[in-house]
Design a protein around this motif. Sequence first.
Motif: not given
Length: 309
Positions: A145-152, A155-158, A189-193, A240-252
């Motif tokens: 995704a791509s966001i242009k954030e003006i302040n908290n 937003w300008k665009s999404f 400010t442009l934020y992309e992920v 209790n697993s050492s596996q790390n298959y599922f994760r989260e990715t933030g944009i702002v």
Amino acid sequence: MKRLTAIAHLMLMAALALPAAAATGLTLNQTITSGTVRQYEDPRELTLAEGFWAQAGSDVTATIHVQQGYYVDKSPLDGKDKQYTSNEGRTFIVAGCVPKNLPIKGPAGSVWVVCNDLDYVKDKVVESKFISCLDLFPNGIVSGASIKEINNRTWKSFRFSCRDLGADGKLVSPAQKADFLFNYEREGTLYEVSGSDIEIFYGIKEYQNSPQMKEALSGFRFLHGPAVAIENGERSDPPNSSQNYFRETGIVPTYPPGIPLIKTVTHDWMCPPTMVLTGMAIGHNPDNKGNDTRPIYILGECRKLLHNP
């Protein structure tokens, strides 16, 4: 997959179709309008039911899926509900505040009950057009995704990006950005992920950084995991697993609290098990001058991840 003209293709479909009473498969019963491209596939059978009609000038492709590997459900949208279509192969989630008149059927998300007055006061919510990654790729999945954030929370665009799902369960081809869901005048400010080849998005983590007020969708992250785990209905790594298959990715990168000492609260809105995120619309509250807007909710399209071993 060869694309045929509507007339020749309908002849092929009629040859492949099973009786309408078949218990499984994909039933086509909608009108395909002129200038429209539609592609359908199913691993079992395709049935033409009463109501199906491809107008002259439309381009329709329907096949029995004979190739091995992963792909996504392509059930057509309901002619009336459209982006709110919900069936065995396609449904949606909502992350953020849901106005009272949003045509949601069943538990689709949102804990923002107090936001239900948004359409009845000055804060008018506008829902953007809905875009599916299936408009861009044969097995398109949201990949960033791509966001242009003006302040908290202003937003300008999404917009979001898509990639095609390969038969091996990995994302292939370069990402392609969908059209802007909104794009206003003020600069921000442009934020992309973007995710990696093995990160299949299946949900949205919503950030709530103020008390239960009209401050929905302060920020969000994508939830993702590998295709093989999602296919099995999994949504997190085993305890209790050492596996790390599922994760989260933030944009702002930061979410400043709306009121000091208020702890940030999150809510996970996940596609049903075995489904993945394939498209979006966004509800937002434009300012009176049309210079910027506040995000209110994200409507995410979920489609079933299928596998022909």
